[in-house]
Design an enzyme around this catalytic site. Sequence first.
Site, PDB file in Angstrom:
ATOM      1  N   ASP A 164       0.828  -1.211   0.000  1.00 55.64           N
ATOM      2  CA  ASP A 164       0.000   0.000   0.000  1.00 55.64           C
ATOM      3  C   ASP A 164       0.863   1.262   0.000  1.00 55.64           C
ATOM      4  O   ASP A 164       2.056   1.225   0.319  1.00 55.64           O
ATOM      5  CB  ASP A 164      -0.882   0.030   1.251  1.00 55.64           C
ATOM      6  CG  ASP A 164      -2.024  -0.966   1.193  1.00 55.64           C
ATOM      7  OD1 ASP A 164      -2.082  -1.758   0.230  1.00 55.64           O
ATOM      8  OD2 ASP A 164      -2.851  -0.956   2.123  1.00 55.64           O
ATOM      9  N   ASP A 165       0.213   2.380  -0.344  1.00 52.74           N
ATOM     10  CA  ASP A 165       0.750   3.740  -0.163  1.00 52.74           C
ATOM     11  C   ASP A 165       1.843   4.150  -1.147  1.00 52.74           C
ATOM     12  O   ASP A 165       2.500   5.167  -0.935  1.00 52.74           O
ATOM     13  CB  ASP A 165       1.281   3.940   1.265  1.00 52.74           C
ATOM     14  CG  ASP A 165       0.188   3.830   2.310  1.00 52.74           C
ATOM     15  OD1 ASP A 165      -0.978   3.614   1.927  1.00 52.74           O
ATOM     16  OD2 ASP A 165       0.484   3.955   3.513  1.00 52.74           O
TER      17      ASP A 165
ATOM     18  N   HIS B 155      -6.014   2.965  -4.207  1.00 56.67           N
ATOM     19  CA  HIS B 155      -5.910   3.181  -2.756  1.00 56.67           C
ATOM     20  C   HIS B 155      -6.343   4.607  -2.391  1.00 56.67           C
ATOM     21  O   HIS B 155      -5.851   5.184  -1.423  1.00 56.67           O
ATOM     22  CB  HIS B 155      -4.476   2.912  -2.292  1.00 56.67           C
ATOM     23  CG  HIS B 155      -4.331   2.648  -0.816  1.00 56.67           C
ATOM     24  ND1 HIS B 155      -5.147   1.792  -0.124  1.00 56.67           N
ATOM     25  CD2 HIS B 155      -3.443   3.142   0.099  1.00 56.67           C
ATOM     26  CE1 HIS B 155      -4.781   1.752   1.145  1.00 56.67           C
ATOM     27  NE2 HIS B 155      -3.757   2.572   1.321  1.00 56.67           N
TER      28      HIS B 155
ATOM     29  N   HIS C  42      -5.412   9.099   0.257  1.00 49.92           N
ATOM     30  CA  HIS C  42      -5.302   8.187   1.401  1.00 49.92           C
ATOM     31  C   HIS C  42      -6.220   8.641   2.543  1.00 49.92           C
ATOM     32  O   HIS C  42      -5.776   9.012   3.642  1.00 49.92           O
ATOM     33  CB  HIS C  42      -3.861   8.081   1.899  1.00 49.92           C
ATOM     34  CG  HIS C  42      -3.633   6.869   2.777  1.00 49.92           C
ATOM     35  ND1 HIS C  42      -3.786   6.905   4.141  1.00 49.92           N
ATOM     36  CD2 HIS C  42      -3.267   5.601   2.473  1.00 49.92           C
ATOM     37  CE1 HIS C  42      -3.523   5.709   4.656  1.00 49.92           C
ATOM     38  NE2 HIS C  42      -3.208   4.897   3.654  1.00 49.92           N
TER      39      HIS C  42
ATOM     40  N   HIS D 154       4.022  -2.180   3.042  1.00 51.17           N
ATOM     41  CA  HIS D 154       4.063  -0.853   2.409  1.00 51.17           C
ATOM     42  C   HIS D 154       5.403  -0.671   1.697  1.00 51.17           C
ATOM     43  O   HIS D 154       6.447  -0.999   2.261  1.00 51.17           O
ATOM     44  CB  HIS D 154       3.868   0.243   3.462  1.00 51.17           C
ATOM     45  CG  HIS D 154       2.562   0.152   4.194  1.00 51.17           C
ATOM     46  ND1 HIS D 154       2.341  -0.744   5.227  1.00 51.17           N
ATOM     47  CD2 HIS D 154       1.392   0.838   4.027  1.00 51.17           C
ATOM     48  CE1 HIS D 154       1.108  -0.603   5.669  1.00 51.17           C
ATOM     49  NE2 HIS D 154       0.510   0.345   4.965  1.00 51.17           N
TER      50      HIS D 154
END
Length: 248
Positions: free
Chosen positions: A73-74, A124, A128, A215
């Site tokens: 993620d991210d 995503h 965020h 991540h």
Amino acid sequence: MYQLKKNQQKQRVKILFGVLYMFCLLNITGISLRPVYTVQKPESEAVSEDVVVKEDTEVKEDTEVRKVALTFDDGPSAKYTDQLLDGLKARSVKASFFLIGQYANDHPDLVERIKKEGHLIGNHTYNHVNLTRLSREEAKKELIETDRVISNITGEHVAYMRPPFGAWQEDLEVELEVMPVMWTVDPLDWTTENVDEIVNKVVTDIEENDIILLHDCYGSSVEAALRIVDILQEEGVEFVTADEILLN
């Protein structure tokens, strides 16, 4: 004297006839006077059979392949995503990347590389954000804008998404034609730089069809991810993209 010897001979004859009668009686009833021996298998043979059974079990276990999905993620991260992609490519591993829209917009080259090397790309949100704290229209805008950025680079609609914090608005997937992808293993890699801790939390209890959350915006997470791959590949685990787990 003669009479004594004669009596002794008669006595012997009686004893002899008695013994013969006993043998005949035993034969008629099927009773055998021969000693009975129990033949036992040598200990070495018994141990050998145990070893064979154990070896057969081990061979069977070795043939079982567990599939798990490694997800990030991210990203994309200008500092660490390239490093992660290099490591995954060297290990012939495909992963899933859930990208933040604004970072994808800033680094289209990384998005293009992720797509080109066969990884799954997911949405995503653009900033965020916790989607459950937004209005319906604001939540949709976060996802639609990210889809627009990524699809302009890859030429494809983003069919999968991971809601930040796991917070998802009900039925939003129907409106936007996306499938939410959660996770089953979370080492909380964003809370620590201790690589050993991250690795141990993942590899200790990994199971079939697990989806691992990491991540690619932290150097410690990237290092841990590659070590996780090395350890689990050694154990025969196969890494697949998240869609293969969900649709299996």
